[in-house]
Scaffold this motif. Sequence first.
Motif, short mmCIF file in Angstrom:
data_model
loop_
_atom_site.label_atom_id
_atom_site.label_comp_id
_atom_site.label_asym_id
_atom_site.label_seq_id
_atom_site.Cartn_x
_atom_site.Cartn_y
_atom_site.Cartn_z
N LEU A 1 0.83 -1.20 0.00
CA LEU A 1 0.00 0.00 0.00
C LEU A 1 0.87 1.26 0.00
O LEU A 1 0.53 2.26 -0.67
N LEU A 2 1.98 1.23 0.71
CA LEU A 2 2.88 2.40 0.74
C LEU A 2 3.53 2.61 -0.63
O LEU A 2 3.72 3.75 -1.07
N ILE A 3 3.88 1.54 -1.29
CA ILE A 3 4.44 1.64 -2.64
C ILE A 3 3.45 2.32 -3.57
O ILE A 3 3.81 3.22 -4.35
N GLN A 4 2.19 1.93 -3.46
CA GLN A 4 1.15 2.55 -4.28
C GLN A 4 0.97 4.01 -3.90
O GLN A 4 0.86 4.88 -4.78
N GLY A 5 0.94 4.27 -2.60
CA GLY A 5 0.72 5.64 -2.14
C GLY A 5 1.85 6.59 -2.51
O GLY A 5 1.61 7.76 -2.83
N PHE A 6 3.11 6.11 -2.46
CA PHE A 6 4.26 6.95 -2.77
C PHE A 6 4.64 6.89 -4.25
O PHE A 6 5.56 7.58 -4.67
N GLY A 7 3.96 6.05 -5.00
CA GLY A 7 4.22 5.97 -6.42
C GLY A 7 5.56 5.37 -6.79
O GLY A 7 6.14 5.72 -7.83
N LEU B 1 11.21 8.58 3.09
CA LEU B 1 9.91 8.73 3.74
C LEU B 1 9.12 7.42 3.74
O LEU B 1 8.49 7.07 4.74
N VAL B 2 9.19 6.68 2.64
CA VAL B 2 8.40 5.44 2.56
C VAL B 2 8.97 4.38 3.50
O VAL B 2 8.20 3.60 4.10
N THR B 3 10.28 4.33 3.67
CA THR B 3 10.86 3.33 4.57
C THR B 3 10.58 3.65 6.03
O THR B 3 10.27 2.76 6.82
N ILE B 4 10.68 4.92 6.39
CA ILE B 4 10.39 5.29 7.78
C ILE B 4 8.89 5.12 8.05
O ILE B 4 8.49 4.75 9.16
N ALA B 5 8.06 5.35 7.03
CA ALA B 5 6.62 5.13 7.19
C ALA B 5 6.32 3.65 7.42
O ALA B 5 5.51 3.29 8.28
N LEU B 6 7.00 2.78 6.64
CA LEU B 6 6.82 1.33 6.84
C LEU B 6 7.21 0.94 8.26
O LEU B 6 6.50 0.17 8.92
N VAL C 1 18.79 -0.66 2.93
CA VAL C 1 19.88 0.01 3.65
C VAL C 1 19.34 1.23 4.40
O VAL C 1 19.65 1.44 5.58
N ILE C 2 18.54 2.04 3.71
CA ILE C 2 17.98 3.24 4.34
C ILE C 2 17.11 2.85 5.53
O ILE C 2 17.18 3.46 6.60
N TYR C 3 16.28 1.82 5.34
CA TYR C 3 15.44 1.32 6.43
C TYR C 3 16.30 0.86 7.61
O TYR C 3 16.01 1.16 8.77
N SER C 4 17.37 0.13 7.31
CA SER C 4 18.23 -0.42 8.35
C SER C 4 18.89 0.68 9.17
O SER C 4 19.16 0.50 10.37
N LEU C 5 19.14 1.83 8.54
CA LEU C 5 19.71 2.97 9.27
C LEU C 5 18.64 3.69 10.09
O LEU C 5 18.85 3.98 11.27
N LEU C 6 17.51 3.95 9.47
CA LEU C 6 16.46 4.72 10.13
C LEU C 6 15.80 3.96 11.27
O LEU C 6 15.33 4.57 12.24
N MET C 7 15.75 2.62 11.17
CA MET C 7 15.06 1.86 12.20
C MET C 7 15.73 1.99 13.55
O MET C 7 15.08 1.84 14.59
#
Length: 286
Positions: free
Chosen positions: A58-64, A203-208, A263-269
């Motif tokens: 759903l986030l992929i769809q929302g963020f295009g 933004l999409v990774t931190i949202a997830l 990678v971005i997710y792994s940093l932000l988490m």
Amino acid sequence: MQESILTAVFLPLALAFIMLGMGLSLTVKDFKNVVLYPKAILLGLVTQLVLLPLVGYLLIQGFGLTGTMAVGLMILAACPGGPTSNLITHLSRGDTALSISLTAVSSFVTVITIPLIVNFAIRHFGEEGSISLPVFETIVQIVGVTVIPVSIGMFLNQKFPVISQRADRPVRIASAVFFALIIAAAILKERESLPAFLAEAGLVTIALNIITLLAGYYLAKLFLLPKSQQISISIESGIQNGTLGIMIAATLLKNSEMTIPIVIYSLLMFLTAAVVILIHGRRRIT
């Protein structure tokens, strides 16, 4: 991405070592918790295996998002929780036994679900010519770097508990170093494009991360689970095994761009994990 010593040899070996370290802290009792805490285990597995990929989609769809970025995010959403989630749960005063059990069980189950979800993502979001994961070969490879090392670790823990306990801390430290090196190598590989990738996927990774943390917590609360189990399910839902995700993208699919959301997710988490620890770590959990 061309095959290299990093992706062909070091990355799978590093992941296997990390999973071996996780196995050193596991016992058969952790799997018996499936019977002891059926509602908590079932809810935790549903949030990881169903809710997480759904939120990712759903986030992929929302963020295009399209192409490699979309596939990379779905790879991440397909991964189970990792050893890091167990440590964060402990520091947050969650139910560590439940966390370890969920990590162990989901690591076994996702051996089957990962190739199915990733191939769906490649067909749905991938570009023409994208490589698909051969299901049987992928299962064999994931078993080789996750299930087998975990099983060896559990065997060593059962046969040599004193040695396993002494090795636990050094192995955890070494695993953290390996994880940091993997993240650094992925960043270095795509350093020129990283600012653009960060702008596209940050933004999409931190949202997830945040949505799954909150969803896991409030679903557990809705089902009237104890506070400690609410925390555990929240963290298991929101903290994924980034190392496994990077290996799937870089080693199996040979696409370094797909590693960027992971990678971005792994940093932000770690930022959100610090907030979780601050919120719950100082509270008395009942």
